[in-house]
Design a protein around this motif. Structure first.
Motif, PDB file in Angstrom:
ATOM      1  N   SER A  36     -55.159  -2.465  -4.880  1.00  0.00           N
ATOM      2  CA  SER A  36     -55.832  -3.295  -4.170  1.00  0.00           C
ATOM      3  C   SER A  36     -55.791  -4.609  -4.078  1.00  0.00           C
ATOM      4  CB  SER A  36     -57.367  -3.097  -5.543  1.00  0.00           C
ATOM      5  OG  SER A  36     -57.266  -4.206  -6.473  1.00  0.00           O
ATOM      6  N   GLY A  37     -54.710  -5.206  -4.766  1.00  0.00           N
ATOM      7  CA  GLY A  37     -54.436  -6.140  -4.721  1.00  0.00           C
ATOM      8  C   GLY A  37     -53.181  -6.727  -3.646  1.00  0.00           C
ATOM      9  N   GLU A  38     -51.980  -5.677  -3.449  1.00  0.00           N
ATOM     10  CA  GLU A  38     -52.026  -5.956  -2.059  1.00  0.00           C
ATOM     11  C   GLU A  38     -52.827  -6.049  -0.415  1.00  0.00           C
ATOM     12  OE1 GLU A  38     -48.715  -5.614  -1.739  1.00  0.00           O
ATOM     13  OE2 GLU A  38     -48.548  -5.955  -3.220  1.00  0.00           O
ATOM     14  N   ALA A  39     -53.518  -5.169  -0.619  1.00  0.00           N
ATOM     15  CA  ALA A  39     -54.981  -5.038  -0.116  1.00  0.00           C
ATOM     16  C   ALA A  39     -55.233  -6.836   0.450  1.00  0.00           C
ATOM     17  CB  ALA A  39     -55.789  -3.924   0.214  1.00  0.00           C
ATOM     18  N   LEU A  40     -55.885  -6.715  -0.791  1.00  0.00           N
ATOM     19  CA  LEU A  40     -56.691  -8.320  -0.867  1.00  0.00           C
ATOM     20  C   LEU A  40     -55.953  -9.418  -0.126  1.00  0.00           C
ATOM     21  CD1 LEU A  40     -58.610 -10.849  -1.365  1.00  0.00           C
ATOM     22  CD2 LEU A  40     -57.538 -10.469  -3.849  1.00  0.00           C
ATOM     23  N   ARG A  41     -53.919  -9.356  -0.796  1.00  0.00           N
ATOM     24  CA  ARG A  41     -53.107  -9.819  -0.126  1.00  0.00           C
ATOM     25  C   ARG A  41     -52.938  -9.993   0.919  1.00  0.00           C
ATOM     26  NH1 ARG A  41     -51.244  -9.427  -5.481  1.00  0.00           N
ATOM     27  NH2 ARG A  41     -49.597  -7.921  -4.963  1.00  0.00           N
ATOM     28  N   ARG A  42     -53.055  -8.968   2.023  1.00  0.00           N
ATOM     29  CA  ARG A  42     -52.585  -8.537   3.645  1.00  0.00           C
ATOM     30  C   ARG A  42     -54.153  -9.138   4.642  1.00  0.00           C
ATOM     31  NH1 ARG A  42     -51.391  -3.171   1.537  1.00  0.00           N
ATOM     32  NH2 ARG A  42     -53.483  -3.094   2.002  1.00  0.00           N
ATOM     33  N   ALA A  43     -55.026  -9.052   3.121  1.00  0.00           N
ATOM     34  CA  ALA A  43     -56.583  -9.586   3.922  1.00  0.00           C
ATOM     35  C   ALA A  43     -56.473 -11.138   4.062  1.00  0.00           C
ATOM     36  CB  ALA A  43     -58.517  -8.922   3.191  1.00  0.00           C
ATOM     37  N   HIS A  44     -55.734 -12.052   3.012  1.00  0.00           N
ATOM     38  CA  HIS A  44     -55.784 -13.184   3.227  1.00  0.00           C
ATOM     39  C   HIS A  44     -54.723 -14.049   4.253  1.00  0.00           C
ATOM     40  CE1 HIS A  44     -58.050 -14.708  -0.023  1.00  0.00           C
ATOM     41  NE2 HIS A  44     -57.842 -13.675  -1.066  1.00  0.00           N
ATOM     42  N   ALA A  45     -53.884 -12.972   4.321  1.00  0.00           N
ATOM     43  CA  ALA A  45     -52.902 -13.520   5.374  1.00  0.00           C
ATOM     44  C   ALA A  45     -53.232 -13.337   7.146  1.00  0.00           C
ATOM     45  CB  ALA A  45     -51.529 -12.380   5.009  1.00  0.00           C
ATOM     46  N   LEU A  47     -56.290 -13.380   7.342  1.00  0.00           N
ATOM     47  CA  LEU A  47     -58.040 -14.572   7.988  1.00  0.00           C
ATOM     48  C   LEU A  47     -57.107 -15.880   7.456  1.00  0.00           C
ATOM     49  CD1 LEU A  47     -60.090 -15.779   7.653  1.00  0.00           C
ATOM     50  CD2 LEU A  47     -60.263 -15.959   4.804  1.00  0.00           C
ATOM     51  N   ALA A  48     -55.357 -16.243   6.729  1.00  0.00           N
ATOM     52  CA  ALA A  48     -55.495 -17.562   7.254  1.00  0.00           C
ATOM     53  C   ALA A  48     -54.141 -17.017   8.376  1.00  0.00           C
ATOM     54  CB  ALA A  48     -54.252 -17.073   6.214  1.00  0.00           C
ATOM     55  N   GLU A  49     -54.323 -15.938   9.564  1.00  0.00           N
ATOM     56  CA  GLU A  49     -53.475 -16.566  10.330  1.00  0.00           C
ATOM     57  C   GLU A  49     -54.111 -16.197  11.182  1.00  0.00           C
ATOM     58  OE1 GLU A  49     -50.650 -16.129  13.627  1.00  0.00           O
ATOM     59  OE2 GLU A  49     -49.986 -16.557  11.172  1.00  0.00           O
ATOM     60  N   GLY A  50     -55.468 -15.821  11.167  1.00  0.00           N
ATOM     61  CA  GLY A  50     -57.274 -16.033  11.943  1.00  0.00           C
ATOM     62  C   GLY A  50     -57.422 -17.626  12.384  1.00  0.00           C
ATOM     63  N   ALA A  54     -57.317 -19.549  15.374  1.00  0.00           N
ATOM     64  CA  ALA A  54     -57.780 -20.814  15.823  1.00  0.00           C
ATOM     65  C   ALA A  54     -57.836 -22.180  15.903  1.00  0.00           C
ATOM     66  CB  ALA A  54     -59.371 -19.993  15.562  1.00  0.00           C
ATOM     67  N   GLY A  55     -57.418 -22.229  14.974  1.00  0.00           N
ATOM     68  CA  GLY A  55     -57.037 -23.642  14.847  1.00  0.00           C
ATOM     69  C   GLY A  55     -56.171 -24.587  16.243  1.00  0.00           C
ATOM     70  N   LYS A  73     -67.348 -15.528  15.553  1.00  0.00           N
ATOM     71  CA  LYS A  73     -67.643 -14.197  14.618  1.00  0.00           C
ATOM     72  C   LYS A  73     -66.136 -13.146  14.224  1.00  0.00           C
ATOM     73  CE  LYS A  73     -70.248  -9.988  16.704  1.00  0.00           C
ATOM     74  NZ  LYS A  73     -70.300  -9.565  18.076  1.00  0.00           N
ATOM     75  N   LEU A  74     -65.152 -13.319  15.155  1.00  0.00           N
ATOM     76  CA  LEU A  74     -64.076 -12.524  14.831  1.00  0.00           C
ATOM     77  C   LEU A  74     -63.043 -13.145  12.814  1.00  0.00           C
ATOM     78  CD1 LEU A  74     -61.403 -11.118  14.371  1.00  0.00           C
ATOM     79  CD2 LEU A  74     -60.580 -12.145  15.736  1.00  0.00           C
ATOM     80  N   LEU A  75     -63.565 -14.995  12.453  1.00  0.00           N
ATOM     81  CA  LEU A  75     -63.340 -15.266  11.299  1.00  0.00           C
ATOM     82  C   LEU A  75     -64.736 -14.925  10.674  1.00  0.00           C
ATOM     83  CD1 LEU A  75     -61.888 -19.288  12.566  1.00  0.00           C
ATOM     84  CD2 LEU A  75     -60.476 -16.558  11.774  1.00  0.00           C
ATOM     85  N   GLY A  76     -65.185 -14.937  11.054  1.00  0.00           N
ATOM     86  CA  GLY A  76     -66.645 -13.874  10.044  1.00  0.00           C
ATOM     87  C   GLY A  76     -65.987 -13.142   9.580  1.00  0.00           C
TER      88      GLY A  76
END
Length: 150
Positions: A36-45, A47-50, A54-55, A73-76
């Motif tokens: 779950s820690g690995e999945a969380l790191r991937r989700a954060h990465a 989101l950061a890339e998105g 977007a910026g 919508k995608l970022l949300g």
């Protein structure tokens, strides 16, 4: 082997089994927390890339309402996914802590049962030694009394 010693040996085997089971539960909880820690790191990465994309797409370009709404919508969605992964990871960490506590408690119970069995075996051996010494002393006394005296 006395009945008490047999019962304590059986309890010892049960405690060993419980300890092994708790060790397995603890190992599984550690693996789940790691995953779950690995999945969380991937989700954060992700989101950061998105957010980065977007910026960079928004700066200096003509507003395109549909594209901006789709990006929002995608970022949300990415943000909600990250929050869900955070909750899953937090739950996995709590489960790991509980499993570690259960494993430690099982270890203590196992050690206690082994200590009780060792004490019982020591007491039984002492009783046997005293009985053997007493029987040997009686035998020696009888032999000495039976010897012809000059």
């Amino acid at each position: 082997m006395s009945r008490r010693e047999q019962a304590l040996a059986a309890i010892c085997r049960l405690r060993d089994f419980e300890h092994s089971r708790q060790a397995l539960v603890h190992a599984q909880a550690q693996q789940q927390a790691h995953a779950s820690g690995e999945a969380l790191r991937r989700a954060h990465a992700t989101l950061a890339e998105g957010l980065r994309l977007a910026g960079s797409a928004a700066s200096g370009e003509v507003l395109q309402l549909e594209r901006d709404q789709a990006a929002r919508k995608l970022l949300g969605h990415l943000h909600r996914g990250t929050q869900v992964q955070q909750e899953v990871h937090d739950a996995a960490l709590k489960a790991r802590v509980l499993a570690a506590a259960g494993h430690l408690a099982a270890q203590h119970r196992c050690d206690h049962a082994a200590d009780q069995l060792a004490v019982e075996r020591t007491q039984q051996q002492f009783v046997r030694d005293v009985r053997d010494y007493d029987a040997c002393s009686d035998l020696l006394l009888a032999q000495r009394m039976a010897w012809p005296r000059p």
